[in-house]
Design a protein around this motif. Structure first.
Motif, PDB file in Angstrom:
ATOM      1  N   PRO A  50       0.782  -1.393   0.142  1.00 19.81           N
ATOM      2  CA  PRO A  50      -0.378   0.120  -0.247  1.00 19.81           C
ATOM      3  C   PRO A  50       0.888   1.015  -0.652  1.00 19.81           C
ATOM      4  N   LYS A  51       1.756   1.317   0.480  1.00 20.99           N
ATOM      5  CA  LYS A  51       3.076   2.568   0.543  1.00 20.99           C
ATOM      6  C   LYS A  51       3.491   3.140  -0.403  1.00 20.99           C
ATOM      7  N   GLU A  52       4.016   1.348  -1.420  1.00 16.44           N
ATOM      8  CA  GLU A  52       4.353   2.002  -2.516  1.00 16.44           C
ATOM      9  C   GLU A  52       4.185   2.604  -4.007  1.00 16.44           C
ATOM     10  N   ILE A  53       2.143   2.120  -3.650  1.00 14.58           N
ATOM     11  CA  ILE A  53       0.740   2.532  -4.345  1.00 14.58           C
ATOM     12  C   ILE A  53       0.459   3.985  -4.289  1.00 14.58           C
ATOM     13  N   TRP A  54       0.047   4.219  -2.769  1.00 14.74           N
ATOM     14  CA  TRP A  54      -0.329   4.938  -1.922  1.00 14.74           C
ATOM     15  C   TRP A  54       0.721   6.827  -2.140  1.00 14.74           C
ATOM     16  N   ILE A  55       1.930   6.203  -0.893  1.00 12.82           N
ATOM     17  CA  ILE A  55       2.579   7.153  -0.761  1.00 12.82           C
ATOM     18  C   ILE A  55       3.440   7.591  -2.191  1.00 12.82           C
ATOM     19  N   ASP A  56       4.506   6.293  -2.408  1.00 10.61           N
ATOM     20  CA  ASP A  56       5.161   6.660  -3.811  1.00 10.61           C
ATOM     21  C   ASP A  56       4.542   6.816  -4.472  1.00 10.61           C
ATOM     22  N   GLY A  57       3.386   6.426  -4.785  1.00  7.65           N
ATOM     23  CA  GLY A  57       3.622   6.454  -5.803  1.00  7.65           C
ATOM     24  C   GLY A  57       2.177   7.895  -6.437  1.00  7.65           C
ATOM     25  N   VAL A  58       0.627   7.174  -6.172  1.00  6.64           N
ATOM     26  CA  VAL A  58      -0.726   8.420  -6.178  1.00  6.64           C
ATOM     27  C   VAL A  58       0.224   9.354  -5.736  1.00  6.64           C
ATOM     28  N   LEU A  59       0.468   9.526  -4.202  1.00  7.05           N
ATOM     29  CA  LEU A  59       0.529  11.155  -4.019  1.00  7.05           C
ATOM     30  C   LEU A  59       1.885  11.853  -4.208  1.00  7.05           C
ATOM     31  N   TYR A  60       2.944  11.497  -4.514  1.00  7.71           N
ATOM     32  CA  TYR A  60       3.840  11.790  -5.085  1.00  7.71           C
ATOM     33  C   TYR A  60       3.909  12.507  -6.248  1.00  7.71           C
ATOM     34  N   ALA A  82       5.986  34.268  -6.733  1.00  3.77           N
ATOM     35  CA  ALA A  82       5.258  33.390  -6.672  1.00  3.77           C
ATOM     36  C   ALA A  82       5.824  32.518  -7.887  1.00  3.77           C
ATOM     37  N   ILE A  83       6.154  32.893  -9.563  1.00  6.03           N
ATOM     38  CA  ILE A  83       6.819  32.500  -9.626  1.00  6.03           C
ATOM     39  C   ILE A  83       8.383  32.137  -9.247  1.00  6.03           C
ATOM     40  N   LEU A  84       9.171  32.203  -8.221  1.00 15.75           N
ATOM     41  CA  LEU A  84       9.947  32.120  -7.851  1.00 15.75           C
ATOM     42  C   LEU A  84      10.141  31.128  -6.847  1.00 15.75           C
ATOM     43  N   PHE A  85       9.089  31.271  -6.090  1.00 18.23           N
ATOM     44  CA  PHE A  85       8.783  30.251  -5.004  1.00 18.23           C
ATOM     45  C   PHE A  85       8.051  28.949  -5.942  1.00 18.23           C
ATOM     46  N   ALA A  86       7.318  29.283  -7.045  1.00 13.52           N
ATOM     47  CA  ALA A  86       6.692  28.109  -7.245  1.00 13.52           C
ATOM     48  C   ALA A  86       7.829  27.097  -8.265  1.00 13.52           C
ATOM     49  N   TYR A  87       8.984  27.580  -8.513  1.00 15.47           N
ATOM     50  CA  TYR A  87      10.854  27.386  -9.483  1.00 15.47           C
ATOM     51  C   TYR A  87      10.726  26.728  -8.205  1.00 15.47           C
ATOM     52  N   LEU A  88      11.122  27.364  -6.895  1.00 16.61           N
ATOM     53  CA  LEU A  88      12.143  26.649  -6.192  1.00 16.61           C
ATOM     54  C   LEU A  88      11.362  25.200  -5.495  1.00 16.61           C
ATOM     55  N   ILE A  89       9.998  25.495  -5.336  1.00 14.15           N
ATOM     56  CA  ILE A  89       9.342  24.185  -3.932  1.00 14.15           C
ATOM     57  C   ILE A  89       9.212  23.066  -5.380  1.00 14.15           C
ATOM     58  N   TYR A  90       8.949  23.307  -6.869  1.00 16.35           N
ATOM     59  CA  TYR A  90       8.782  22.629  -7.815  1.00 16.35           C
ATOM     60  C   TYR A  90      10.258  22.145  -8.163  1.00 16.35           C
ATOM     61  N   TYR A  91      11.733  22.048  -8.440  1.00 16.95           N
ATOM     62  CA  TYR A  91      12.628  21.556  -7.952  1.00 16.95           C
ATOM     63  C   TYR A  91      12.989  20.816  -7.183  1.00 16.95           C
ATOM     64  N   PHE A  92      13.407  21.537  -6.368  1.00 19.60           N
ATOM     65  CA  PHE A  92      13.293  20.690  -4.808  1.00 19.60           C
ATOM     66  C   PHE A  92      12.081  19.100  -5.498  1.00 19.60           C
ATOM     67  N   PHE A  93      11.517  19.107  -5.031  1.00 18.04           N
ATOM     68  CA  PHE A  93      10.619  17.937  -5.550  1.00 18.04           C
ATOM     69  C   PHE A  93      10.960  17.328  -6.561  1.00 18.04           C
ATOM     70  N   VAL A  94      11.670  17.777  -7.747  1.00 23.78           N
ATOM     71  CA  VAL A  94      11.121  16.947  -8.951  1.00 23.78           C
ATOM     72  C   VAL A  94      12.896  15.899  -8.839  1.00 23.78           C
ATOM     73  N   GLY A  95      13.558  16.606  -7.829  1.00 25.99           N
ATOM     74  CA  GLY A  95      14.648  15.780  -7.573  1.00 25.99           C
ATOM     75  C   GLY A  95      14.196  14.093  -7.039  1.00 25.99           C
ATOM     76  N   LYS A  96      12.738  14.465  -5.946  1.00 27.21           N
ATOM     77  CA  LYS A  96      12.380  12.565  -5.367  1.00 27.21           C
ATOM     78  C   LYS A  96      12.663  12.187  -6.433  1.00 27.21           C
ATOM     79  N   VAL A  97      11.227  12.736  -7.230  1.00 28.15           N
ATOM     80  CA  VAL A  97      10.635  12.069  -8.581  1.00 28.15           C
ATOM     81  C   VAL A  97      11.494  11.314  -9.587  1.00 28.15           C
ATOM     82  N   ILE A  98      12.613  12.279 -10.267  1.00 21.47           N
ATOM     83  CA  ILE A  98      13.928  11.521 -10.946  1.00 21.47           C
ATOM     84  C   ILE A  98      14.494  10.330 -10.531  1.00 21.47           C
ATOM     85  N   ASN A  99      14.900  10.613  -8.436  1.00 19.62           N
ATOM     86  CA  ASN A  99      15.545   9.450  -9.043  1.00 19.62           C
ATOM     87  C   ASN A  99      14.807   8.144  -8.191  1.00 19.62           C
ATOM     88  N   ARG A 100      13.488   8.256  -8.097  1.00 22.19           N
ATOM     89  CA  ARG A 100      12.931   7.144  -7.798  1.00 22.19           C
ATOM     90  C   ARG A 100      13.415   6.066  -8.847  1.00 22.19           C
TER      91      ARG A 100
END
Length: 136
Positions: A50-60, A82-100
């Motif tokens: 369930p963690k793999e599907i709902w947390i690592d998959g659906v939520l992320y 707002a643009i700067l804030f959006a880019y910062l949050i996005y690129y911090f998170f995209v590292g998690k998505v790319i490295n899975r």
């Protein structure tokens, strides 16, 4: 004579998820992955935690889509902070998505990645203007 063991014939390529085109020729049986696509999705679901599907998959994936939409809406509204804030949050998170690990199952490729990501993007598109208005 050295003991020979029988190797298991793979049903699909673990890197691409494509069916093994030689499975039937090597085993004399139809590839079970090619027979019932709904059963494959159900089996994939049952074999994952369930963690793999709902947390690592659906939520992320939802968050990934949401943050991507935040950037687009922020640029459209033309509020630099707002643009700067959006880019910062996005690129911090995209590292998690790319490295899975890459999705290799049908469930991951056709359900767990695209649906939550699209829903996250749509909700991000709808909610981001309210967030920006609240912050400014």
């Amino acid at each position: 004579m050295e003991h020979m063991r029988k190797n298991k014939i793979p049903k699909y390529d673990p890197q691409t998820g494509e069916l093994n085109p030689y499975y039937e020729q090597l085993t004399g049986k139809k590839n079970p992955m090619a027979i019932k696509p709904i059963k494959i999705l159900v089996d994939d679901y049952k074999s994952a935690s369930p963690k793999e599907i709902w947390i690592d998959g659906v939520l992320y994936n939802f968050i990934y889509g949401f943050l991507g939409a935040m950037i687009i809406v922020s640029i459209t509204i033309k509020i630099d902070i707002a643009i700067l804030f959006a880019y910062l949050i996005y690129y911090f998170f995209v590292g998690k998505v790319i490295n899975r690990p890459k999705y290799v199952t049908s469930l991951g490729k056709f359900i767990v990645f695209p649906i939550p990501t699209a829903l996250g993007a749509f909700i991000g598109y709808k909610i981001t203007p309210m967030i920006i208005q609240f912050l400014t």
